[in-house]
Every structure is written in C-alpha cells, then in structure tokens.
Design an enzyme around this catalytic site. Structure first.
Site, PDB file in Angstrom:
ATOM      1  N   CYS A 131      11.177 -16.075   2.072  1.00  0.00           N
ATOM      2  CA  CYS A 131      11.034 -16.356   3.494  1.00  0.00           C
ATOM      3  C   CYS A 131       9.707 -15.835   4.029  1.00  0.00           C
ATOM      4  CB  CYS A 131      12.192 -15.693   4.234  1.00  0.00           C
ATOM      5  SG  CYS A 131      12.059 -15.863   5.995  1.00  0.00           S
ATOM      6  N   ASN A 180      11.261 -17.683  -6.004  1.00  0.00           N
ATOM      7  CA  ASN A 180      11.624 -18.199  -7.328  1.00  0.00           C
ATOM      8  C   ASN A 180      11.562 -17.037  -8.307  1.00  0.00           C
ATOM      9  OD1 ASN A 180      10.193 -20.739  -5.995  1.00  0.00           O
ATOM     10  ND2 ASN A 180      11.474 -21.477  -7.659  1.00  0.00           N
ATOM     11  N   HIS A 212      16.457 -23.972 -12.733  1.00  0.00           N
ATOM     12  CA  HIS A 212      15.527 -23.648 -11.638  1.00  0.00           C
ATOM     13  C   HIS A 212      16.239 -22.631 -10.743  1.00  0.00           C
ATOM     14  CE1 HIS A 212      12.488 -25.083  -8.492  1.00  0.00           C
ATOM     15  NE2 HIS A 212      13.399 -24.484  -7.728  1.00  0.00           N
ATOM     16  N   HIS A 253      16.336 -19.549  -8.095  1.00  0.00           N
ATOM     17  CA  HIS A 253      15.725 -18.653  -7.099  1.00  0.00           C
ATOM     18  C   HIS A 253      16.419 -17.303  -7.254  1.00  0.00           C
ATOM     19  CE1 HIS A 253      13.236 -21.538  -4.697  1.00  0.00           C
ATOM     20  NE2 HIS A 253      13.937 -22.369  -5.448  1.00  0.00           N
ATOM     21  N   ARG A 272       3.702 -24.893  -5.791  1.00  0.00           N
ATOM     22  CA  ARG A 272       4.468 -25.789  -4.909  1.00  0.00           C
ATOM     23  C   ARG A 272       5.661 -25.064  -4.289  1.00  0.00           C
ATOM     24  NH1 ARG A 272       9.575 -27.316  -3.992  1.00  0.00           N
ATOM     25  NH2 ARG A 272       9.947 -27.314  -6.242  1.00  0.00           N
ATOM     26  N   ASP A 273       6.640 -24.713  -5.098  1.00  0.00           N
ATOM     27  CA  ASP A 273       7.866 -24.143  -4.533  1.00  0.00           C
ATOM     28  C   ASP A 273       7.585 -22.769  -3.927  1.00  0.00           C
ATOM     29  OD1 ASP A 273      10.488 -23.988  -3.843  1.00  0.00           O
ATOM     30  OD2 ASP A 273      11.290 -23.944  -5.877  1.00  0.00           O
TER      31      ASP A 273
HETATM   32  P1  HMG Z   1      12.092 -38.488   8.109  1.00  0.00           P
HETATM   33  O1  HMG Z   1      11.610 -37.813   9.382  1.00  0.00           O
HETATM   34  O2  HMG Z   1      13.528 -38.841   8.014  1.00  0.00           O
HETATM   35  O3  HMG Z   1      11.260 -39.753   7.678  1.00  0.00           O
HETATM   36  O4  HMG Z   1      11.705 -37.534   6.904  1.00  0.00           O
HETATM   37  P2  HMG Z   1      10.542 -40.922   8.339  1.00  0.00           P
HETATM   38  O5  HMG Z   1      10.427 -41.957   7.303  1.00  0.00           O
HETATM   39  O6  HMG Z   1      11.193 -41.243   9.671  1.00  0.00           O
HETATM   40  O7  HMG Z   1       9.077 -40.332   8.623  1.00  0.00           O
HETATM   41  C1  HMG Z   1       8.787 -39.348   9.593  1.00  0.00           C
HETATM   42  C2  HMG Z   1       7.293 -39.130   9.617  1.00  0.00           C
HETATM   43  O8  HMG Z   1       6.857 -38.604   8.358  1.00  0.00           O
HETATM   44  C3  HMG Z   1       6.499 -40.415   9.823  1.00  0.00           C
HETATM   45  O9  HMG Z   1       5.303 -40.052  10.478  1.00  0.00           O
HETATM   46  C4  HMG Z   1       6.170 -40.842   8.409  1.00  0.00           C
HETATM   47  O10 HMG Z   1       5.034 -41.650   8.330  1.00  0.00           O
HETATM   48  C5  HMG Z   1       5.919 -39.509   7.751  1.00  0.00           C
HETATM   49  P3  HMG Z   1       5.103 -40.298  12.069  1.00  0.00           P
HETATM   50  O11 HMG Z   1       5.320 -41.760  12.240  1.00  0.00           O
HETATM   51  O12 HMG Z   1       6.182 -39.451  12.717  1.00  0.00           O
HETATM   52  O13 HMG Z   1       3.719 -39.806  12.327  1.00  0.00           O
HETATM   53  N1  HMG Z   1       6.191 -39.541   6.313  1.00  0.00           N
HETATM   54  C6  HMG Z   1       5.350 -39.026   5.392  1.00  0.00           C
HETATM   55  N2  HMG Z   1       4.148 -38.409   5.502  1.00  0.00           N
HETATM   56  C7  HMG Z   1       3.563 -38.017   4.355  1.00  0.00           C
HETATM   57  N3  HMG Z   1       4.124 -38.171   3.137  1.00  0.00           N
HETATM   58  C8  HMG Z   1       5.312 -38.783   3.003  1.00  0.00           C
HETATM   59  C9  HMG Z   1       5.979 -39.240   4.162  1.00  0.00           C
HETATM   60  N4  HMG Z   1       7.156 -39.859   4.371  1.00  0.00           N
HETATM   61  C10 HMG Z   1       7.273 -40.034   5.687  1.00  0.00           C
HETATM   62  N5  HMG Z   1       5.836 -38.918   1.787  1.00  0.00           N
HETATM   63  C11 HMG Z   1      11.059 -37.126   4.626  1.00  0.00           C
HETATM   64  C12 HMG Z   1      11.978 -37.891   5.577  1.00  0.00           C
HETATM   65  C13 HMG Z   1      11.579 -37.326   3.218  1.00  0.00           C
HETATM   66  C14 HMG Z   1       9.649 -37.652   4.765  1.00  0.00           C
HETATM   67  C15 HMG Z   1      11.103 -35.647   5.034  1.00  0.00           C
HETATM   68  O14 HMG Z   1      12.423 -35.268   5.099  1.00  0.00           O
HETATM   69  C16 HMG Z   1      10.369 -34.766   4.058  1.00  0.00           C
HETATM   70  O15 HMG Z   1       9.154 -34.815   3.931  1.00  0.00           O
HETATM   71  N6  HMG Z   1      11.113 -33.913   3.377  1.00  0.00           N
HETATM   72  C17 HMG Z   1      10.542 -33.055   2.338  1.00  0.00           C
HETATM   73  C18 HMG Z   1      11.093 -31.716   2.440  1.00  0.00           C
HETATM   74  C19 HMG Z   1      10.506 -30.841   1.355  1.00  0.00           C
HETATM   75  O16 HMG Z   1       9.403 -31.028   0.875  1.00  0.00           O
HETATM   76  N7  HMG Z   1      11.300 -29.840   0.962  1.00  0.00           N
HETATM   77  C20 HMG Z   1      10.898 -28.905  -0.030  1.00  0.00           C
HETATM   78  C21 HMG Z   1      10.895 -29.463  -1.411  1.00  0.00           C
HETATM   79  S1  HMG Z   1      12.508 -29.577  -2.147  1.00  0.00           S
HETATM   80  C22 HMG Z   1      12.806 -27.993  -2.778  1.00  0.00           C
HETATM   81  O17 HMG Z   1      12.069 -27.082  -2.497  1.00  0.00           O
HETATM   82  C23 HMG Z   1      13.947 -27.808  -3.724  1.00  0.00           C
HETATM   83  C24 HMG Z   1      13.501 -27.636  -5.165  1.00  0.00           C
HETATM   84  O18 HMG Z   1      12.602 -26.553  -5.304  1.00  0.00           O
HETATM   85  C25 HMG Z   1      14.709 -27.390  -6.075  1.00  0.00           C
HETATM   86  C26 HMG Z   1      15.627 -26.281  -5.556  1.00  0.00           C
HETATM   87  O19 HMG Z   1      15.161 -25.147  -5.386  1.00  0.00           O
HETATM   88  O20 HMG Z   1      16.779 -26.606  -5.317  1.00  0.00           O
HETATM   89  C27 HMG Z   1      12.788 -28.902  -5.666  1.00  0.00           C
HETATM   90 MG    MG Z   2      13.184 -24.478  -5.520  1.00  0.00          MG
END
Ligand code: HMG
Ligand code: MG
Length: 291
Positions: A244, A253, A211, A213, A13-14
């Site tokens: 990247c 990570n 966690h 990186h 995933r990450d």
């Molecule tokens: P948004 O644009 O504000 O949300 O995004 P929205 O509700 O307006 O939806 C926009 C579009 O996305 C819509 O589709 C929704 O239906 C769709 P459209 O009408 O434009 O065709 N949508 C979805 N589709 C599939 N699955 C869903 C979903 N929700 C809405 N669940 C949102 C808000 C949260 C969706 C967006 O910001 C997002 O997906 N963010 C995720 C980002 C991400 O995955 N980042 C990486 C993971 S976090 C990380 O890596 C950190 C971590 O490793 C720890 C660390 O290292 O610190 C965990």
């Molecule tokens: Mg991470």
C-alpha cells in the site's frame, strides 16, 4: 522432477503500480536493467491499462523504448483489452522485432472482477478473447492471470472449484501458461494445496505459476506448498516491491531475493546472481513509499 525454478519478475509492474509518486522512466529502466544483469529472463515491465485507473503505468511505452533487446529477455506487459493491445503494438513498432509477451488478467471472484476491471467474470473472458486471438495471429506469447485464487477482498474466501472453473474457461480460449494470484496474501499452504489440486484437473502443473503477495507473511510457505504440487515458476518482485502506498514498508509481492534464498535452502536452483539481485533490490527499495 526438475530442481530448476524459474522466477518471473513482476516488480516493475505489480510492485510499482501501487506507488503513489510517479516514478520516472529512467528510474524504471535502471531497475529493469539491474534485473537483467541479475539473470532474470522474464520481466513484466508495465501495463497498457487505463491511465485513470493506474496512473503509474502510463509511461510503459517509454519504458519499453528504453530497454536493451539484445539479451533475449522476455519483456512482458499487462493488456486488459484491444485498446491496450493496440497501444502495446504501437509502442513496439519502432523497436527490435522480438516475439514479446502480453498478459491478460481475469479474476476468480466477481467482487474483484468488478473492482479491477469494471465488469463481470464472464464479460472479462469475452473481453480478453479477441486480445488472445490477435496475439496468437501475430505470434505473440500470451500469459493468463487469475486473481483472488484463495481470497477476495470483497467476497471473502474463494472456492477452489471457482478458480478451476475460470482457469478452464480461459484455457478454452487458448492453451496458455496461467499465473494463479493470491492477490491479498491471505492464502495458507493447506488452502493453496486444495486450490492447486482443483486447478490441476484442467491444466498440468507445468503450465502453472504461483503469484503470491506476502501480506500475511505466508508467501514462502505457500511457494513450498506449490512446489510440492509440481509448480516450478513463481512470480516475485525484487525488494518486495508493492503493498500500500499509504503504509510504507507494508509487504507487497513476495521478494525475489527471499524466494531465491528459500529455494536454494531447499535444494532448488534459479540460475540468478544473488549479489546482482541485492543491487536491484536496493534500487527497488529507493522507489518505495514516498507518496
Ligand atoms: P472502464 O472504465 O470500464 O472502461 O475500464 P472503458 O472502456 O469505459 O474506458 C474508460 C476510459 O479508459 C476511456 O477513456 C478509455 O478510452 C480508456 P475516456 O474516454 O474516459 O478518456 N481506456 C484505456 N486507456 C488506455 N489503455 C487501455 C484502455 N482501455 C480503456 N487499455 C479498464 C476498463 C479495463 C480499462 C479498466 O478497468 C482498467 O484499466 N483496469 C486495469 C486495472 C489494473 O491495471 N489493475 C492492476 C493489474 S491486475 C493485478 O495487479 C493482479 C495481478 O497482479 C495478479 C494478482 O495479484 O492477483 C495480475
Ligand atoms: Mg499481483
């Protein structure tokens, strides 16, 4: 205190979420099966997030369908909102009935919350509340992530109290294990120690994971600092996946194999098969940086 350390594998995933080239379901499943062979019991296999935000994770439903559910492995996924929770539930419907785990994710800094989730920290906590409640109602385990626990790419250094405050607000919704993310790998052992001491005022070390990186090359030293603070769970990515997509070879990570080696040198045990981890790392490295 126990000398057993649990490595929580986040490579599929990450690690992969940053890869620009879409990796096939078969290739991902092959990596996950190799990780299972190596003895990993917790593997984060993908995300049910917006496809527009993270295209690489769009095939997570098919990855779940390709996995082996006989070995008691905890396959976890990230879920940002109810839409993601429902998509995960739908993907699981035809699969064997095992508890499963979802992870919700929030940030300790407003800049990252906006960039990653398109909302404020307060809004993100309200967004994950129904997800946590729905998961609990169905007996599904929930893990919480807090990002930017030492530094934010937009807001600069994060105050330990800000991390402790978000952790406390997340745990007010429900008691859950919390993974503390040094998202951009800028933390140092001293700052990790201060942050952990602030967080431990709210959540015991036994419920915390580190966690890290490895962008700044400090991840192993930060893990040692966290061990001193009593943490015994660390998120790692085999082959050091991540980083990247436009900078092949850039650190991602912290690598599972590097953490395992360091832990063993320090007298801890992980129960993993080092040769099998090396085989998984070879698969992981074949997935990196081919934009
Ligand atoms: P948004 O644009 O504000 O949300 O995004 P929205 O509700 O307006 O939806 C926009 C579009 O996305 C819509 O589709 C929704 O239906 C769709 P459209 O009408 O434009 O065709 N949508 C979805 N589709 C599939 N699955 C869903 C979903 N929700 C809405 N669940 C949102 C808000 C949260 C969706 C967006 O910001 C997002 O997906 N963010 C995720 C980002 C991400 O995955 N980042 C990486 C993971 S976090 C990380 O890596 C950190 C971590 O490793 C720890 C660390 O290292 O610190 C965990
Ligand atoms: Mg991470």
């Amino acid at each position: 205190m126990s000398n057993h350390v649990r490595l929580y594998e986040v490579g599929p995933r990450d690690g992969l979420q940053n890869e620009a080239r879409i990796i096939s379901v078969e290739h991902k499943v092959g990596l996950i099966r190799a990780l299972v062979q190596a003895g990993l019991k917790d593997i984060e296999v993908g995300s049910f997030v917006s496809e527009k935000w993270v295209p690489q994770m769009a095939n997570t439903d098919r990855v779940l369908a390709g996995l082996d559910y006989r070995g008691g492995v905890n396959y976890a996924v990230l879920v940002p909102n109810m839409k993601g929770f429902e998509a995960w539930r739908e993907a699981r419907a035809p699969l064997p009935r095992i508890p499963g785990e979802i992870a919700v994710f929030v940030a300790a800094s407003e800049g990252f919350s906006k960039a990653n989730l398109n909302c404020t920290i307060a809004e993100s906590l309200e967004r994950v509340r129904p997800v946590i409640e729905a998961a609990q109602a169905e007996g599904v385990k929930v893990r919480g992530y807090v990002s930017c626990v030492t530094d934010c790419p937009f807001d600069g250094p994060t105050a330990p109290e800000a991390v402790a405050d978000v952790v406390a607000r997340l745990c007010e919704i429900a008691e859950m294990p919390i993974s503390l993310g040094d998202t951009i790998g800028k933390g140092t052992p001293e700052r990790v120690q201060s942050m952990l001491r602030a967080v431990k005022a709210h959540v015991p070390a036994g419920r915390l994971a580190g966690h890290f990186h490895d962008t700044g090359g400090q991840a192993l030293a930060n893990i040692e600092a966290a061990l001193e603070e009593g943490l015994r769970v660390f998120d790692t990515a085999v082959g050091g996946l991540g980083g990247c997509p436009y900078a092949p070879g850039a650190p991602g990570n912290v690598a599972t194999e590097a953490v395992m080696d360091r832990l063993e040198a320090l007298g801890y045990e992980t129960g993993l098969d080092r040769a099998a981890i090396a085989r998984a790392a070879t698969i992981a490295k074949s997935m990196r940086g081919r934009a």
